[in-house]
Scaffold this active site. Structure first.
Site, PDB file in Angstrom:
ATOM      1  N   PRO A 117       1.022  -1.331   0.090  1.00  0.00           N
ATOM      2  CG  PRO A 117      -0.653  -1.529   1.827  1.00  0.00           C
ATOM      3  CD  PRO A 117       0.552  -1.898   1.155  1.00  0.00           C
ATOM      4  N   GLY A 121       3.795   3.824   5.202  1.00  0.00           N
ATOM      5  CA  GLY A 121       5.102   3.656   6.043  1.00  0.00           C
ATOM      6  C   GLY A 121       5.777   2.198   5.853  1.00  0.00           C
ATOM      7  CG  LEU A 122       3.948  -1.046   5.135  1.00  0.00           C
ATOM      8  CD1 LEU A 122       2.809  -2.444   4.813  1.00  0.00           C
ATOM      9  CD2 LEU A 122       4.533  -1.562   6.423  1.00  0.00           C
ATOM     10  N   GLY A 123       7.420   1.454   2.967  1.00  0.00           N
ATOM     11  CA  GLY A 123       8.543   1.522   2.125  1.00  0.00           C
ATOM     12  C   GLY A 123       8.207   1.461   0.607  1.00  0.00           C
ATOM     13  CB  SER A 124       5.036   1.873  -1.231  1.00  0.00           C
ATOM     14  OG  SER A 124       4.541   2.269  -2.476  1.00  0.00           O
ATOM     15  CB  ALA A 126      12.530   2.327  -0.893  1.00  0.00           C
ATOM     16  CG  ASP A 168      12.226   3.829   4.044  1.00  0.00           C
ATOM     17  OD1 ASP A 168      12.439   3.711   5.171  1.00  0.00           O
ATOM     18  OD2 ASP A 168      10.982   4.299   3.807  1.00  0.00           O
TER      19      ASP A 168
END
Ligand code: MEV
Length: 330
Positions: A117, A121-124, A126, A168
């Site tokens: 998503p 905050g999940l490094g999408s 990068a 990230d």
């Protein structure tokens, strides 16, 4: 652009030029300790989340360069009139990769899809950069060392985030747990066997605006709170390596208190962390820049399903369990 680890270009290989369809992917990431403080040179601890991935494919075309992001319903030719603004970051990745590899790209179609998503905050960002750089290099018949993939993604992070720490891109490009300090080469660690549950609290503002919000509390030299972040991250990396879930959980709770004090948590994130703890999690915190997006809880393996169910029942989206050091729950 100074890009570390520029790959050795085999001219014969390049002349033959594989120029065949090539696909590549890159994982998501979750920060266990030290986000925001990482921007000011404090340590951060970050893990790969392998079950969520960005995927890029490059295929040859008769003419020109086309970029497609079917997830966003967008397609276009960079530089051509009407090229969608939502694809500008992909065009920037193409330019950075071309510069880093020292080769021009033409007559290709770049297609990007992602199960990570975006802006949560999940490094999408990068992961998309690394997947595209890998696919473009592979299309040209080159192996892309993770150092170079990381450096390319870092350049793109700078465009979007202003002052990224680099945590990230390092985690995503090497797909390893990392004990990270800005300005030093990343130190990769072997995690013990641990299980985490992640859940989405909803949309988050851009990372750049959260970093600038945190600057008020963290940007002053000698700011006391930075040494607390540092202490927690240094202890968290030890707990990660030894697989001490109880210690890591306590440290994640302490880290969350600091992030709340900095002003980057939200009532929704606080509430999901509380739900996870009540359902048996050993500790929980927001992960990434905050202001929304994902939280992460450290759990005993046998409690993962109960914590995931409680988070889902409380209205959280995108709940997932992930394992490290044996990858038990992927
Ligand atoms: C973003 O994933 C982590 C932050 O610390 C920014 C950074 O380190 O670049 C908020």
């Amino acid at each position: 652009m100074a890009v570390a680890g520029r790959p050795h270009i085999n001219m014969r290989q390049l002349a033959k030029g594989r120029k065949r369809a090539f696909e590549a992917s890159a994982c998501a990431k979750a920060i266990l300790a030290g986000e925001h403080a990482a921007v000011y040179g404090m340590p951060a601890v970050c893990i790969p989340v392998r079950s969520l991935r960005a995927r890029a494919g490059v295929d040859s075309a008769k003419s020109g360069v086309t970029i497609e992001a079917p997830d966003l319903g967008l397609a276009g030719e960079p530089g051509a009139p009407g090229f969608p603004g939502g694809l500008e970051h992909l065009a920037a990745i193409l330019r950075e990769t071309s510069g880093a590899l020292g080769i021009g790209f033409d007559r290709l179609k770049l297609r990007v899809e992602s199960s990570i998503p975006p802006a949560r905050g999940l490094g999408s960002g990068a992961a998309v950069s690394v997947a595209c750089a890998r696919a473009l290099a592979g299309f040209a018949g080159l192996d892309l060392p993770p150092e170079t993939a990381s450096a390319i993604a870092f350049e793109i992070e700078k465009i979007h985030h202003g002052n990224p720490s680099g945590v990230d891109n390092a985690t995503v490009a090497f797909e390893k747990a990392v004990h990270f300090r800005k300005g030093s080469p990343p130190r990769f660690v072997d995690p013990g066997r641990l299980t985490f549950v992640l859940a989405d609290s909803g949309p988050a503002p851009p990372t750049a605006s959260m970093v600038s919000l945190a600057r008020g509390k963290l940007g002053a030299p000698g700011e006391w709170i930075l040494s607390s972040f540092e202490e927690i991250a240094e202890l968290a990396v030890k707990a990660l390596v030894s697989g001490d879930a109880r210690a890591l959980g306590r440290l994640m709770d302490r880290n969350q208190m600091l992030l709340s004090a900095v002003g980057v948590s939200t009532p929704a994130l606080d509430s999901l962390c509380a739900v996870a703890r009540e359902a048996g999690a050993l500790g929980a915190k927001l992960t990434g820049a905050g202001g929304g997006g994902y939280m992460i809880a450290c759990v005993m393996d046998e409690d993962a399903q109960a914590v995931a169910r409680a988070l889902t029942a409380s209205g959280a989206q995108g709940v997932l369990a992930t394992g490290l050091g044996g990858e038990s729950v992927q």
